[in-house]
Design a protein around this motif. Structure first.
Motif, PDB file in Angstrom:
ATOM      1  N   GLU A  33      35.581  45.245  41.959  1.00 19.94           N
ATOM      2  CA  GLU A  33      35.646  46.267  43.005  1.00 19.94           C
ATOM      3  C   GLU A  33      35.264  47.654  42.497  1.00 19.94           C
ATOM      4  OE1 GLU A  33      39.680  46.033  44.343  1.00 19.94           O
ATOM      5  OE2 GLU A  33      39.420  44.038  45.191  1.00 19.94           O
ATOM      6  N   LEU A  34      35.196  47.820  41.177  1.00 23.29           N
ATOM      7  CA  LEU A  34      34.861  49.118  40.591  1.00 23.29           C
ATOM      8  C   LEU A  34      33.362  49.376  40.661  1.00 23.29           C
ATOM      9  CD1 LEU A  34      37.052  48.858  37.355  1.00 23.29           C
ATOM     10  CD2 LEU A  34      37.646  50.025  39.502  1.00 23.29           C
ATOM     11  N   ASP A  35      32.984  50.651  40.659  1.00 14.44           N
ATOM     12  CA  ASP A  35      31.553  50.966  40.597  1.00 14.44           C
ATOM     13  C   ASP A  35      31.086  50.913  39.144  1.00 14.44           C
ATOM     14  OD1 ASP A  35      32.073  53.477  39.320  1.00 14.44           O
ATOM     15  OD2 ASP A  35      32.186  54.502  41.235  1.00 14.44           O
ATOM     16  N   GLU A  36      29.770  51.023  38.945  1.00 15.45           N
ATOM     17  CA  GLU A  36      29.192  50.887  37.598  1.00 15.45           C
ATOM     18  C   GLU A  36      29.744  51.908  36.614  1.00 15.45           C
ATOM     19  OE1 GLU A  36      24.927  49.556  36.868  1.00 15.45           O
ATOM     20  OE2 GLU A  36      24.833  50.496  38.862  1.00 15.45           O
ATOM     21  N   THR A  37      29.950  53.127  37.074  1.00 18.56           N
ATOM     22  CA  THR A  37      30.480  54.178  36.204  1.00 18.56           C
ATOM     23  C   THR A  37      31.878  53.808  35.728  1.00 18.56           C
ATOM     24  OG1 THR A  37      29.170  55.871  37.337  1.00 18.56           O
ATOM     25  CG2 THR A  37      31.068  56.630  36.066  1.00 18.56           C
ATOM     26  N   GLN A  38      32.732  53.371  36.637  1.00 20.98           N
ATOM     27  CA  GLN A  38      34.098  53.001  36.280  1.00 20.98           C
ATOM     28  C   GLN A  38      34.116  51.790  35.338  1.00 20.98           C
ATOM     29  OE1 GLN A  38      35.592  52.537  40.288  1.00 20.98           O
ATOM     30  NE2 GLN A  38      36.651  54.500  40.193  1.00 20.98           N
ATOM     31  N   ILE A  39      33.288  50.816  35.597  1.00 17.94           N
ATOM     32  CA  ILE A  39      33.219  49.639  34.726  1.00 17.94           C
ATOM     33  C   ILE A  39      32.778  50.042  33.326  1.00 17.94           C
ATOM     34  CG2 ILE A  39      31.967  47.476  34.288  1.00 17.94           C
ATOM     35  CD1 ILE A  39      32.035  47.000  37.355  1.00 17.94           C
ATOM     36  N   THR A  40      31.806  50.933  33.248  1.00 20.08           N
ATOM     37  CA  THR A  40      31.325  51.391  31.944  1.00 20.08           C
ATOM     38  C   THR A  40      32.448  52.075  31.168  1.00 20.08           C
ATOM     39  OG1 THR A  40      29.079  51.634  32.781  1.00 20.08           O
ATOM     40  CG2 THR A  40      29.633  52.854  30.775  1.00 20.08           C
ATOM     41  N   PHE A  41      33.201  52.951  31.826  1.00 20.52           N
ATOM     42  CA  PHE A  41      34.290  53.638  31.136  1.00 20.52           C
ATOM     43  C   PHE A  41      35.442  52.690  30.818  1.00 20.52           C
ATOM     44  CE2 PHE A  41      32.060  57.471  32.480  1.00 20.52           C
ATOM     45  CZ  PHE A  41      32.133  58.206  31.305  1.00 20.52           C
ATOM     46  N   LEU A  42      35.662  51.668  31.650  1.00 21.70           N
ATOM     47  CA  LEU A  42      36.678  50.664  31.340  1.00 21.70           C
ATOM     48  C   LEU A  42      36.275  49.888  30.083  1.00 21.70           C
ATOM     49  CD1 LEU A  42      39.298  49.183  31.998  1.00 21.70           C
ATOM     50  CD2 LEU A  42      37.988  47.725  33.570  1.00 21.70           C
ATOM     51  N   LYS A  43      35.020  49.508  29.988  1.00 25.82           N
ATOM     52  CA  LYS A  43      34.535  48.803  28.789  1.00 25.82           C
ATOM     53  C   LYS A  43      34.661  49.684  27.555  1.00 25.82           C
ATOM     54  CE  LYS A  43      31.437  45.615  31.118  1.00 25.82           C
ATOM     55  NZ  LYS A  43      30.105  45.065  31.268  1.00 25.82           N
ATOM     56  N   LEU A  44      34.361  50.950  27.716  1.00 28.67           N
ATOM     57  CA  LEU A  44      34.471  51.883  26.598  1.00 28.67           C
ATOM     58  C   LEU A  44      35.940  52.011  26.171  1.00 28.67           C
ATOM     59  CD1 LEU A  44      32.823  53.757  24.774  1.00 28.67           C
ATOM     60  CD2 LEU A  44      33.080  55.543  26.502  1.00 28.67           C
ATOM     61  N   ALA A  45      36.848  52.121  27.130  1.00 25.74           N
ATOM     62  CA  ALA A  45      38.276  52.218  26.818  1.00 25.74           C
ATOM     63  C   ALA A  45      38.782  50.948  26.136  1.00 25.74           C
ATOM     64  CB  ALA A  45      39.073  52.494  28.090  1.00 25.74           C
ATOM     65  N   CYS A  46      38.328  49.799  26.595  1.00 21.75           N
ATOM     66  CA  CYS A  46      38.723  48.531  25.960  1.00 21.75           C
ATOM     67  C   CYS A  46      38.263  48.498  24.508  1.00 21.75           C
ATOM     68  CB  CYS A  46      38.144  47.338  26.721  1.00 21.75           C
ATOM     69  SG  CYS A  46      38.954  47.013  28.295  1.00 21.75           S
ATOM     70  N   PHE A  47      37.064  48.983  24.253  1.00 23.50           N
ATOM     71  CA  PHE A  47      36.572  49.069  22.877  1.00 23.50           C
ATOM     72  C   PHE A  47      37.439  50.015  22.054  1.00 23.50           C
ATOM     73  CE2 PHE A  47      34.114  51.540  19.792  1.00 23.50           C
ATOM     74  CZ  PHE A  47      33.856  50.536  18.862  1.00 23.50           C
ATOM     75  N   PHE A  48      37.735  51.197  22.599  1.00 31.88           N
ATOM     76  CA  PHE A  48      38.554  52.166  21.874  1.00 31.88           C
ATOM     77  C   PHE A  48      39.900  51.568  21.485  1.00 31.88           C
ATOM     78  CE2 PHE A  48      36.463  56.007  24.217  1.00 31.88           C
ATOM     79  CZ  PHE A  48      35.367  55.944  23.365  1.00 31.88           C
ATOM     80  N   GLU A  49      40.498  50.796  22.383  1.00 32.84           N
ATOM     81  CA  GLU A  49      41.829  50.258  22.139  1.00 32.84           C
ATOM     82  C   GLU A  49      41.837  49.041  21.224  1.00 32.84           C
ATOM     83  OE1 GLU A  49      44.814  51.725  23.063  1.00 32.84           O
ATOM     84  OE2 GLU A  49      43.378  53.325  23.508  1.00 32.84           O
ATOM     85  N   ALA A  50      40.769  48.273  21.214  1.00 35.37           N
ATOM     86  CA  ALA A  50      40.734  47.067  20.371  1.00 35.37           C
ATOM     87  C   ALA A  50      39.318  46.831  19.834  1.00 35.37           C
ATOM     88  CB  ALA A  50      41.212  45.862  21.170  1.00 35.37           C
TER      89      ALA A  50
END
Length: 167
Positions: A33-50
């Motif tokens: 349901e997220l837009d491309e920008t939100q998905i990109t930042f979610l992926k980036l946050a997931c990388f930062f955390e793990a």
């Protein structure tokens, strides 16, 4: 939570509940349901955390972000490696723009004045020459810049020092 991740959550609060280490996270309906920008930042946050469990493809930045969002993502990546992992121990790269977290000598003096400390650029420069002001965090083309943290710490120390003189 890493500082870089916290900044993402500040911009996109709805991502906080989605941030986890689930391998199938990006296949779930709630992420779709997220837009491309939100998905990109979610992926980036997931990388930062793990980072040992998740990778991040810079192609997402190229395909999904532009202008301010791209600049924000690059700033986060720099912050992550500099502040969250300490892999960049002596940073020499910075994006300095109006409204950034770096202060020139004149801006440094203005910040001190806002706190009720009587400083102008000349006084600050004299104190710097005498070694009473911290070394700049960044020098570009001979121009000295101090980070917001450095300016705040120095202001705190000066307030304490001056309070001691009054007592």
């Amino acid at each position: 939570m890493k500082k870089a991740t916290q900044r993402i959550i500040e911009k996109f609060p709805n991502l906080k509940e989605k941030l986890n280490n689930d391998e199938n996270l990006f296949l779930s309906e709630e992420v779709q349901e997220l837009d491309e920008t939100q998905i990109t930042f979610l992926k980036l946050a997931c990388f930062f955390e793990a980072p040992d469990k998740r990778s991040f493809d810079l192609g997402y930045l190229y395909r999904s972000l532009d202008n301010d969002w791209l600049e924000f993502a690059l700033e986060l990546i720099t912050e992550y490696f500099r502040d969250d992992t300490y892999l960049i121990q002596k940073p020499s790269y910075s994006l300095i723009k109006e409204g950034s977290d770096f202060y020139s000598m004149a801006q440094f003096a203005d910040e001190l004045n806002k706190r009720g400390l009587r400083y102008d650029r000349q006084k600050l420069n004299l104190y710097f020459q005498r070694g009473k002001v911290p070394q700049p965090d960044l020098v570009i083309g001979g121009v000295k810049y101090w980070s917001e943290k450095t300016v705040q710490l120095y202001g705190d120390q000066e307030e304490i020092r001056l309070q001691g003189i009054k007592d």
